[in-house]
Write a protein that holds these residues in place. Structure first.
Motif, PDB file in Angstrom:
ATOM      1  N   ASP A  29     -30.649  -0.157 -32.399  1.00 50.73           N
ATOM      2  CA  ASP A  29     -29.677  -0.038 -31.309  1.00 50.73           C
ATOM      3  C   ASP A  29     -30.243  -0.596 -30.007  1.00 50.73           C
ATOM      4  O   ASP A  29     -29.542  -1.272 -29.247  1.00 50.73           O
ATOM      5  CB  ASP A  29     -29.259   1.422 -31.110  1.00 50.73           C
ATOM      6  N   VAL A  30     -31.502  -0.302 -29.749  1.00 50.05           N
ATOM      7  CA  VAL A  30     -32.151  -0.784 -28.522  1.00 50.05           C
ATOM      8  C   VAL A  30     -32.219  -2.307 -28.534  1.00 50.05           C
ATOM      9  O   VAL A  30     -31.873  -2.980 -27.555  1.00 50.05           O
ATOM     10  CB  VAL A  30     -33.558  -0.175 -28.366  1.00 50.05           C
ATOM     11  N   VAL A  31     -32.667  -2.860 -29.637  1.00 44.64           N
ATOM     12  CA  VAL A  31     -32.802  -4.314 -29.746  1.00 44.64           C
ATOM     13  C   VAL A  31     -31.432  -4.978 -29.616  1.00 44.64           C
ATOM     14  O   VAL A  31     -31.289  -5.986 -28.914  1.00 44.64           O
ATOM     15  CB  VAL A  31     -33.508  -4.694 -31.063  1.00 44.64           C
ATOM     16  N   ALA A  32     -30.436  -4.413 -30.269  1.00 43.74           N
ATOM     17  CA  ALA A  32     -29.080  -4.964 -30.163  1.00 43.74           C
ATOM     18  C   ALA A  32     -28.580  -4.904 -28.723  1.00 43.74           C
ATOM     19  O   ALA A  32     -27.947  -5.845 -28.243  1.00 43.74           O
ATOM     20  CB  ALA A  32     -28.129  -4.212 -31.093  1.00 43.74           C
TER      21      ALA A  32
ATOM     22  N   GLN B 200     -28.080   4.126 -18.892  1.00 45.20           N
ATOM     23  CA  GLN B 200     -27.671   3.352 -20.061  1.00 45.20           C
ATOM     24  C   GLN B 200     -28.791   3.304 -21.104  1.00 45.20           C
ATOM     25  O   GLN B 200     -28.528   3.241 -22.295  1.00 45.20           O
ATOM     26  CB  GLN B 200     -27.278   1.933 -19.652  1.00 45.20           C
ATOM     27  N   TRP B 201     -30.031   3.320 -20.652  1.00 43.71           N
ATOM     28  CA  TRP B 201     -31.160   3.270 -21.567  1.00 43.71           C
ATOM     29  C   TRP B 201     -31.654   4.659 -21.956  1.00 43.71           C
ATOM     30  O   TRP B 201     -32.287   4.821 -22.992  1.00 43.71           O
ATOM     31  CB  TRP B 201     -32.332   2.490 -20.942  1.00 43.71           C
ATOM     32  N   SER B 202     -31.347   5.655 -21.147  1.00 40.00           N
ATOM     33  CA  SER B 202     -31.929   6.978 -21.398  1.00 40.00           C
ATOM     34  C   SER B 202     -31.466   7.570 -22.732  1.00 40.00           C
ATOM     35  O   SER B 202     -32.261   8.199 -23.433  1.00 40.00           O
ATOM     36  CB  SER B 202     -31.629   7.939 -20.248  1.00 40.00           C
ATOM     37  N   GLU B 203     -30.193   7.364 -23.094  1.00 40.14           N
ATOM     38  CA  GLU B 203     -29.722   7.887 -24.382  1.00 40.14           C
ATOM     39  C   GLU B 203     -30.445   7.232 -25.544  1.00 40.14           C
ATOM     40  O   GLU B 203     -30.857   7.899 -26.494  1.00 40.14           O
ATOM     41  CB  GLU B 203     -28.208   7.659 -24.525  1.00 40.14           C
ATOM     42  N   MET B 204     -30.593   5.911 -25.469  1.00 38.13           N
ATOM     43  CA  MET B 204     -31.276   5.196 -26.550  1.00 38.13           C
ATOM     44  C   MET B 204     -32.747   5.591 -26.616  1.00 38.13           C
ATOM     45  O   MET B 204     -33.297   5.780 -27.701  1.00 38.13           O
ATOM     46  CB  MET B 204     -31.160   3.687 -26.331  1.00 38.13           C
ATOM     47  N   ARG B 205     -33.362   5.734 -25.474  1.00 44.81           N
ATOM     48  CA  ARG B 205     -34.768   6.139 -25.434  1.00 44.81           C
ATOM     49  C   ARG B 205     -34.911   7.549 -26.002  1.00 44.81           C
ATOM     50  O   ARG B 205     -35.816   7.817 -26.791  1.00 44.81           O
ATOM     51  CB  ARG B 205     -35.304   6.086 -24.000  1.00 44.81           C
ATOM     52  N   GLU B 206     -34.017   8.442 -25.617  1.00 39.21           N
ATOM     53  CA  GLU B 206     -34.091   9.824 -26.106  1.00 39.21           C
ATOM     54  C   GLU B 206     -33.901   9.883 -27.619  1.00 39.21           C
ATOM     55  O   GLU B 206     -34.590  10.624 -28.308  1.00 39.21           O
ATOM     56  CB  GLU B 206     -33.056  10.706 -25.412  1.00 39.21           C
ATOM     57  N   GLU B 207     -32.984   9.085 -28.154  1.00 44.21           N
ATOM     58  CA  GLU B 207     -32.779   9.066 -29.607  1.00 44.21           C
ATOM     59  C   GLU B 207     -34.045   8.578 -30.321  1.00 44.21           C
ATOM     60  O   GLU B 207     -34.466   9.156 -31.316  1.00 44.21           O
ATOM     61  CB  GLU B 207     -31.586   8.180 -29.971  1.00 44.21           C
TER      62      GLU B 207
END
Length: 180
Positions: free
Chosen positions: A73-76, A90-97
Motif C-alpha cells: 500500500d505504501v509503495v503504491a 495521509q501517511w500515518s495510517e499506512m505507517r501505523e498499519e
C-alpha cells in the motif's frame, strides 16, 4: 525328616514359589504399564509441541504477509497520487498499519522462541530484520521512486531468501519437509 514334614515343606515351597511368581508378575505388569503410560505421555507432549510449533510458525508467516500487504500500500501510494512529502495524516495510517504488522511479527518471534528450536527463532528474527529494512526504504522520502524501487528489489530478494529458509526450517522441524 518324615514324609508328612516333607509334604508340608514341599507345599510351603510351592505356595511361596506361586506367591513369589504372582508378585513378580504383578510387579512386572505394573512396571510395563507405567512405561507404557510414560511413553504415551511423551508421544502426546511431542504431538502438542508439534502443534504449538506449527501454530507459532504460521503466526510468523501471517504477520509477515500482513506486513507485505501494508508495505505494498505504501509503495503504491508513493507511485500514485500521494507524494512522500504529503501531509503526515495521509501517511500515518499506512505507517501505523505497517508498524502494527511488525509488532505482530515481534510477538510471533517470541512464540517461536518459546516453542523452539532456537534456530527457528533466529530465522524468524531474520525475517523481522529484513522487513524492517524494507519498511525504512518504503518510508524514506529522501529516495526517488527509482532509488526506492532499486533498493526494494534488493530487500525483496533478501526477504524471499529469508522466507524460503524459514519455511524450509519449519518443514524440517515439523517433519513434513524434504530432509537435508
Amino acid at each position: 525328616m518324615d514324609e508328612s514334614m516333607a509334604a508340608v515343606l514341599a507345599a510351603f515351597i510351592g505356595v511361596v514359589g506361586a506367591l513369589g511368581g504372582t508378585l513378580l508378575g504383578v510387579w512386572m505388569q505394573r512396571r510395563a504399564t507405567l512405561e507404557q503410560v510414560a511413553a504415551q505421555e511423551r508421544a502426546e507432549q511431542r504431538g502438542q509441541l508439534r502443534v504449538d510449533r506449527a501454530a507459532s510458525y504460521a503466526e510468523v508467516m501471517d504477520a509477515s504477509e500482513r506486513f507485505i500487504a501494508s508495505l505494498d500500500d505504501v509503495v503504491a501510494a508513493r507511485r500514485g497520487s500521494v507524494p512522500p512529502n504529503a501531509p503526515r495524516e495521509q501517511w500515518s495510517e499506512m505507517r501505523e498499519e505497517s508498524q502494527s504488522a511488525m509488532r505482530m511479527l515481534r510477538r510471533a518471534i517470541w512464540n517461536v522462541r518459546v516453542s523452539g528450536p532456537e534456530e527457528m527463532a533466529d530465522l524468524a528474527k531474520e525475517l523481522y530484520d529484513v522487513n524492517m529494512k524494507r519498511f525504512k526504504v518504503a518510508f524514506d522520502s529522501a529516495l526517488s521512486l527509482e532509488e526506492m524501487d532499486a533498493q526494494l528489489n534488493v530487500r525483496n530478494a533478501d526477504f524471499r531468501r529469508t522466507r524460503a529458509a524459514f519455511v524450509a526450517g519449519a518443514q524440517r522441524v515439523l517433519g513434513n519437509g524434504v530432509a537435508g
